[in-house]
Enzyme design. Structure first.
Site, PDB file in Angstrom:
ATOM      1  N   ASN A 117       4.362   8.540  13.399  1.00 34.09           N
ATOM      2  CA  ASN A 117       5.505   7.804  12.837  1.00 34.09           C
ATOM      3  C   ASN A 117       6.283   8.749  11.925  1.00 34.09           C
ATOM      4  OD1 ASN A 117       4.682   7.375   9.902  1.00 34.09           O
ATOM      5  ND2 ASN A 117       2.865   6.609  10.980  1.00 34.09           N
ATOM      6  N   LYS A 127       1.536  -9.904   4.133  1.00 33.69           N
ATOM      7  CA  LYS A 127       0.574  -8.777   4.186  1.00 33.69           C
ATOM      8  C   LYS A 127      -0.270  -8.721   2.912  1.00 33.69           C
ATOM      9  CE  LYS A 127       3.251  -5.958   7.318  1.00 33.69           C
ATOM     10  NZ  LYS A 127       4.042  -4.756   7.565  1.00 33.69           N
TER      11      LYS A 127
HETATM   12  O1  C5P Z   1       1.412  -1.167   8.469  1.00 30.56           O
HETATM   13  P1  C5P Z   1       1.536  -2.220   7.414  1.00 30.56           P
HETATM   14  O2  C5P Z   1       2.955  -2.634   7.176  1.00 30.56           O
HETATM   15  O3  C5P Z   1       0.585  -3.359   7.622  1.00 30.56           O
HETATM   16  O4  C5P Z   1       1.115  -1.450   6.084  1.00 30.56           O
HETATM   17  C1  C5P Z   1       1.046  -2.079   4.844  1.00 30.56           C
HETATM   18  C2  C5P Z   1      -0.014  -1.409   3.996  1.00 30.56           C
HETATM   19  O5  C5P Z   1      -1.238  -1.366   4.730  1.00 30.56           O
HETATM   20  C3  C5P Z   1       0.260   0.004   3.599  1.00 30.56           C
HETATM   21  O6  C5P Z   1      -0.141   0.128   2.249  1.00 30.56           O
HETATM   22  C4  C5P Z   1      -0.601   0.853   4.518  1.00 30.56           C
HETATM   23  O7  C5P Z   1      -1.011   2.051   3.885  1.00 30.56           O
HETATM   24  C5  C5P Z   1      -1.767  -0.060   4.759  1.00 30.56           C
HETATM   25  N1  C5P Z   1      -2.423   0.143   6.075  1.00 30.56           N
HETATM   26  C6  C5P Z   1      -3.728   0.605   6.114  1.00 30.56           C
HETATM   27  N2  C5P Z   1      -4.364   0.753   7.304  1.00 30.56           N
HETATM   28  C7  C5P Z   1      -3.744   0.463   8.456  1.00 30.56           C
HETATM   29  C8  C5P Z   1      -2.413   0.000   8.444  1.00 30.56           C
HETATM   30  C9  C5P Z   1      -1.784  -0.146   7.236  1.00 30.56           C
HETATM   31  O8  C5P Z   1      -4.297   0.887   5.052  1.00 30.56           O
HETATM   32  N3  C5P Z   1      -4.384   0.642   9.599  1.00 30.56           N
END
Ligand code: C5P
Length: 400
Positions: A210, A343
């Site tokens: 990404n 979230k």
């Molecule tokens: O991807 P998302 O929007 O759900 O990410 C929100 C938070 O979750 C961020 O702080 C990201 O670092 C964390 N995250 C994580 N592990 C993942 C996906 C996201 O710790 N596999």
């Protein structure tokens, strides 16, 4: 209006302070310079006076009445911040013992504002027990903060610790000081930050990734250091971190699996963890240790979900630990906030930052950002568009 006083003692790193003064003056910050007699052997007062558009003071101005009052008192009262760069072993020693025998040291004693030290000296000089003792003694005072010297080739050809921090690092400390007035509210705290976009490898030369560059996470780590924290940064790309009062710990984790492992190892030691990394959501089930020939690349790549790192940390969290997420969102501001709120609840976080990434000025790779912070208790705060460092400080203020 912020008044920045810069005290220069006699070291070759004085030439680097020209760049600092020039950049601050261009930004409209009022800068005045005090030079010791030996500093003026390296760079002339005229250089600093020209760059700062203000007089540069030396010992020959000492005791000359300014508005009828002693100059060191006037300057000490004028200053909102006092940067000592470079600061030599000699000046450190005098200040550690409260001695004042020139305009610079008298002004330090007369001042009450926060003081930032950026030492510069030869490695053996820096490592002398007496110098280290003076340095640590000074830093016990909350008014003093350190921009520790870095490693590298010194002007005396030695290789080791003793180089003054680069102008860019000093300017970041000053930017933080101007935003927080030198607040050291994270002193004694351990802050864990993750940053950057993970790469989920299919083989050694291909990955699902990404656009995250890790700039926001790096800015959070720097802001925490500037506020006195001991920081561990786990990032997907190697980067430079300025050293604070204590050396920060930097770990590189390229994949979500490496990031997960590193976060699990570090989280128990953290008072606060800020998950600014853009961790992948899916990865290839096939992960080859060798480069696959094109003909063997599957056209329908089988994927699997990546375990959520912050959600996992939330289940292990001690009640006093604070866990904060960053939600990169597209769409409208209200859609971003609603998604981030969901979230925050689902992952069990204390707070989350809803960060729009579909604009030129916010999100991935930009130098500026904008976010809405949301706490589990429902408190919210939207920031203006600002630098990533400012956004980081606004987040720490919000969490306070
Ligand atoms: O991807 P998302 O929007 O759900 O990410 C929100 C938070 O979750 C961020 O702080 C990201 O670092 C964390 N995250 C994580 N592990 C993942 C996906 C996201 O710790 N596999």
């Amino acid at each position: 209006m912020n008044h920045l006083l810069i005290g220069i003692s006699g070291g070759i790193a004085a030439y680097k302070v020209c760049e600092v003064v020039s950049s601050l003056a261009k930004r409209g910050i009022e800068v005045r310079v005090i030079m010791t007699r030996s500093a003026a052997e390296f760079v002339t007062p005229l250089t600093f006076a020209t760059l700062s558009r203000q007089p540069a003071y030396t010992d020959s101005d000492f005791w000359q009445p300014s508005h009828g009052r002693p100059l060191h008192i006037e300057l000490a009262e004028w200053a909102d911040l006092f940067l000592l760069a470079p600061v030599t072993a000699n000046t450190l020693a005098k200040l550690a013992y409260g001695m004042a025998d020139n305009l610079l040291t008298n002004t330090v004693l007369a001042s009450t504002c926060p003081i930032l030290f950026a030492p510069a000296m030869n490695t053996s000089m820096w490592q002398q027990p007496s110098v280290q003792e003076n340095w640590h003694k000074l830093l016990q005072d909350n008014r003093y903060s350190a921009i520790a010297p870095t490693d590298g080739i010194l002007a005396c050809d030695a290789v080791g610790t003793g180089r003054m921090a680069e102008p860019e690092i000093i300017l970041e400390y000053i930017e933080s000081f101007l935003l927080t007035k030198g607040k050291q509210d994270l002193k004694g705290k351990k802050v864990l930050v993750n940053a950057g976009g993970t790469r989920e490898f299919i083989d050694p030369v291909r990955f699902i990734g990404n656009p995250s560059t890790g700039k926001q996470g790096l800015a959070i780590a720097k802001a925490a250091i500037h506020r006195g924290a001991k920081v561990t940064l786990i990032t997907t790309s190697p980067t430079d971190l300025p050293a604070g009062k204590e050396q920060p710990l930097l770990r590189v984790a390229r994949t979500s699996a490496e990031m997960h492992q590193a976060m699990l190892e570090e989280f128990p030691f953290a008072d606060m963890a800020i998950a600014a990394a853009a961790v992948g959501d899916v990865r290839s089930k096939l992960q080859s240790a060798f480069k696959l020939p094109k003909s063997e690349l599957p056209l329908n790549l089988e994927l699997e979900y990546i375990p959520d790192i912050v959600a996992d940390l939330a289940t292990r969290k001690r009640p006093e630990q604070i866990l904060v997420g960053f939600a990169a969102q597209t769409g409208s501001q209200s859609e971003a906030i609603a998604a981030a709120q969901e979230k925050l609840k689902r992952k069990g976080l204390n707070a989350i930052a809803a960060n729009l990434v579909n604009s030129d000025q916010t999100g991935f790779g930009t130098d500026t950002n904008q976010a809405t912070f949301i706490k589990a208790n429902g408190d919210t705060l939207s920031t203006p568009l600002c630098s990533k460092l400012e956004l980081a400080h606004r987040l720490f203020d919000f969490l306070e």
